[in-house]
Scaffold this active site. Structure first.
Site, short mmCIF file in Angstrom:
data_model
loop_
_atom_site.label_atom_id
_atom_site.label_comp_id
_atom_site.label_asym_id
_atom_site.label_seq_id
_atom_site.Cartn_x
_atom_site.Cartn_y
_atom_site.Cartn_z
CB THR A 239 -1.05 0.09 1.11
OG1 THR A 239 -2.06 1.04 1.05
CG2 THR A 239 -0.39 0.18 2.60
CE LYS B 48 -2.00 0.24 -3.25
NZ LYS B 48 -3.53 0.30 -3.71
CG ASN C 289 -3.03 -4.79 -4.78
OD1 ASN C 289 -2.65 -5.48 -5.77
ND2 ASN C 289 -4.21 -4.96 -4.33
N GLY D 192 -6.45 10.02 -9.33
CA GLY D 192 -5.46 9.68 -8.38
C GLY D 192 -5.12 8.13 -8.86
NE ARG E 135 -8.77 19.23 -5.22
CZ ARG E 135 -8.34 18.97 -4.26
NH1 ARG E 135 -8.78 19.50 -3.48
NH2 ARG E 135 -7.37 18.05 -4.00
#
Ligand code: ATR
Length: 285
Positions: free
Chosen positions: A67, A71, A92, A133, A156
């Site tokens: 994690t 990664k 992962n 992301g 955004r």
């Protein structure tokens, strides 16, 4: 279970790892599937993953989940990589081989299975993705593997999203303010931002109710709270919405299958799901 000289070890590596639910799922699956293996978590700081894996290989540690923040950084340390993980650019899951660790991305496999098990048929559709992301990247690869024809990607930071996803002509990158440009009222949508995550659960990336009229089916990758504000807005507009709990569960199941070379029973998955749901309720309680 009895721990003996043959007990295998698997673990999560990351920073932080203290609040992970992965040991709960994996140890439950080991119990129900009769696998002599334990699963724990190791706190490995940024920059130390290569050294950690060198030691782990010598110790014969069977598998890892990886994690934040490793990664992507773990990729140069692998002896082999699965093509989907390579395409995503993030790993992962690591499985011990004779030469080192082979990397996989079961985050993508987890969302694929959740979408299939929900009965959402998205083949040939142009879907909507919120966020740009690492999670959005894995989800987008999974959606293309399920046969979507394209995606509206809303973020955004539009420039960041355009840089990451705009090179593929099948993608249309938009700001949240431009969500009105999306036509139709039967879209599938995946919420991949961290907006709405406990304890900030009163928020969704888009509040405009007219946006939610375009969505008939949705998955939020957040699982805490069990109903996010995004999910509530989808449901209020008449759509169906699922949270990310099954994605978390299925990514673990897919990792478990890779670690131990076994299939996992329906009963085993159900038992793990119940324990996981209880634990998540405890987190928000
Ligand atoms: P992950 O790897 O979990 O996807 P990430 O790479 O930090 O995490 O991405 C988080 C996502 O949540 C991004 O899409 C981010 O938007 P930006 O790219 O514009 O930063 C989104 N996000 C996080 N906080 C947000 C906020 N307050 N409002 C809107 N979007 C937000």
């Amino acid at each position: 279970m009895t721990i003996d000289g043959k007990t295998g070890v698997c673990a999560l590596i990351g920073d932080p790892v203290e609040h992970t639910l992965s040991p709960l799922i994996h140890n439950s699956l080991s119990g129900t599937e009769g696998i002599n293996s334990v699963y724990t978590a190791f706190h490995v700081k940024k920059g130390n993953v290569a050294a950690a894996l060198k030691g782990a290989f010598e110790l014969g540690i069977r598998g890892f989940n990886v994690t934040v923040p490793h990664k992507e950084a773990v990729i140069p340390c692998l002896s082999d990589i699965d093509p989907m993980a390579e395409a995503i650019g993030a790993v992962n899951t690591l499985c011990l081989t004779g030469k080192g660790y082979k990397g996989y991305n079961t985050d993508a496999l987890g969302i694929m299975r959740e979408i299939r098990e929900c009965g959402f048929d998205i083949k040939g559709e142009k879907v909507i993705l919120l966020g740009a992301g690492g999670a959005a990247n894995a989800v987008l690869h999974a959606l293309y593997a399920l046969g979507i024809s394209g995606a509206y990607i809303l973020n955004r930071s539009v420039d960041k999203a355009r840089e990451k996803f705009g090179g593929d002509k099948r993608n249309t990158v938009l700001s949240y303010e431009d969500a009105g440009k999306i036509e139709g009222d039967d879209h599938f949508c995946v919420q991949c931002t961290s907006v709405g995550l406990h304890p900030d659960s009163g928020r969704a990336p888009i509040e405009d109710a007219s946006f939610y009229k375009k969505i008939s089916r949705a998955v939020d990758i957040i699982y805490n709270p069990g109903e996010t504000r995004f999910m509530k807005l989808v449901r209020d507009a008449g759509g169906r919405a699922e949270n990310g709990l099954d994605m978390l569960l299925y990514q673990a199941v897919e990792s478990f299958k890779l670690f131990h070379g076994v299939s996992v029973s329906r009963e085993g998955i159900e038992t793990a799901r119940q324990k996981l749901s209880e634990a998540v309720r405890g987190l928000s309680g």
